[in-house]
Design an enzyme around this catalytic site. Structure first.
Site, mmCIF file in Angstrom:
data_model
loop_
_atom_site.group_PDB
_atom_site.id
_atom_site.type_symbol
_atom_site.label_atom_id
_atom_site.label_comp_id
_atom_site.label_asym_id
_atom_site.label_seq_id
_atom_site.Cartn_x
_atom_site.Cartn_y
_atom_site.Cartn_z
ATOM 1 C CG ASP A 178 32.607 40.096 41.147
ATOM 2 O OD1 ASP A 178 33.271 39.147 41.610
ATOM 3 O OD2 ASP A 178 33.045 41.258 41.061
ATOM 4 C CG HIS A 238 36.880 39.850 40.603
ATOM 5 N ND1 HIS A 238 35.900 40.465 41.348
ATOM 6 C CD2 HIS A 238 38.018 39.941 41.335
ATOM 7 C CE1 HIS A 238 36.418 40.890 42.490
ATOM 8 N NE2 HIS A 238 37.707 40.598 42.496
ATOM 9 C CB SER A 248 39.771 42.778 43.764
ATOM 10 O OG SER A 248 39.232 41.721 44.517
#
EC number: 3.1.1.-
Length: 391
Positions: free
Chosen positions: A267, A334, A171
């Protein structure tokens, strides 16, 4: 009461996963404080280091933790009182798994490397660099200094002799891996094989449901507050506004170091915050859909499919260079490389009948190239997890 027990059971299971057997202790980098390389609250940066052994003793993987950003004094002050803004609140041990896993059967290519997880406590993807500290809020915007202090410390601990090295992240940490990739390459020995891996860090300069770009204004605030402009790749900032250089699609074209992108076409963080951010969805029409795509209307699903089209266009710099890798699945997820289950597990996501661990390992060692894109709809891949995975 039953729900409460179930909740606590889930917390205990999570604690076992994060802290569990063979957990890696934290290292506080106290020497960095004198250099001004500190978390938002001024505390020392930290990382977890599991030393390599056997054939992996001179191989290194530096993985940067994710956890969003703070865009103003209020959000940074709130963050300052958590482990995402202060090492005082960080857990003392961290269980490594996925790309950082220490078991050969679940992480065959990297299990015996020197494996480091860099904790994230600056809120800027390790790009902040403001010298002054406002006495009214006592916030330190020093993410770039933290990154360099950690890398310098690891160099002194043996990374200067690296034969193979990977800079990776999840991330916001994966975005940092992209932004710092060429600098990492320049610091390491010229003879070393050095590559970078981004797991859910390919945030796109996308349009939201209103037709605007909420994410651009969001990143603009991050860059301005943290003084990030001078830490972003000059190859990008010399051509466009600094905030645009938070989008990998504008940084990757001029990158010299090989990069592998692991991302979900749908995502889950980007669906929530790039496509349908709360600030734009005034009527909360997307409140349920963006959390569970099965709850989307036909019109919303068409918009979600359009987001995938935006993602595909943004990934064009990856396709343009054979040395780059891509694992783009159609999951609503994610960060997929952090657990053994999704990294290499029997029920983990696959693209072209290949698990993430095999795709990345083959690419890193040059055994075979990998640039694969999954089937086009969010329900077409049976290997995707049933629910989205956020760090």
């Amino acid at each position: 009461m039953g729900k409460l027990k179930q909740c606590w059971s889930s917390v205990l299971v999570l604690a076992m996963v994060v802290i569990g057997t063979g957990a890696v202790p934290i290292t506080y980098l106290q020497s960095a404080v004198a250099k001004g390389a500190v978390c938002l609250d001024g505390s020392a940066p930290a990382y977890h280091f599991d030393k390599g052994f056997g054939s992996g003793v001179n191989n290194w993987i530096v993985h940067m933790e994710g956890g969003g950003w703070c865009t103003d004094v209020a959000s940074c002050l709130k963050r300052k009182g958590t482990m995402k803004g202060s090492s005082k609140f960080m857990n003392k041990d961290f269980g490594f798994s996925g790309i950082l896993g220490g078991k050969q059967n679940t992480n065959p290519d990297f299990y015996n490397w020197n494996r480091i997880k860099v904790r994230y406590c600056d809120g800027s993807s390790f790009t902040g660099n403001v010298a002054a500290v406002n006495p009214a809020n006592k916030l330190f915007f020093r993410g770039a200094r933290v990154w360099r202090a950690v890398i310098d410390d690891l160099m002194a601990k043996g990374m200067k002799n690296a034969q193979n090295a990977i800079l990776s992240g999840c991330s916001a940490g994966a975005l940092a891996a992209i932004l710092h990739c060429d600098t990492f390459r320049a610091i390491l020995p010229r003879t070393a094989r050095v590559k970078c891996v981004s797991d859910a860090g390919y945030f796109i300069h996308g349009k939201d449901i209103s037709g605007g770009s909420y994410i651009q204004s969001y990143y603009s605030k991050v860059v301005a507050l943290h003084g990030s402009a001078k830490s972003l790749p000059l190859s990008c900032t010399s051509k466009m506004k600094p905030e645009l250089c938070f989008f990998p699609q504008y940084v990757v074209p001029s990158m010299r170091t090989p990069l592998f992108v692991i991302n979900a076409a749908f995502d889950s963080w980007q669906i929530k915050n790039v496509l349908a951010p709360t600030g734009v969805d005034k009527r909360k029409e997307w409140a349920n859909c963006k959390l569970d795509l099965k709850k989307c209307s036909a019109a919303q699903l068409k918009t979600v499919q359009g987001f995938r089209d935006q993602m595909m266009r943004a990934l064009s710099p990856i396709h343009s260079t054979p040395s780059r890798g891509l694992f783009l699945d159609s999951c609503h997820a994610h960060c997929q490389g952090g657990s053994a289950a999704s990294w290499s597990g029997a029920k983990g996501p696959q693209v072209a009948n290949t698990k993430i661990s095999k795709a990345v390992g083959n690419w890193f060692y040059g055994r075979s190239a990998f640039q694969k894109i999954d089937c086009p709809s969010p329900i077409c891949n049976p290997t995707c997890p049933a629910i989205s995975t956020d760090e």
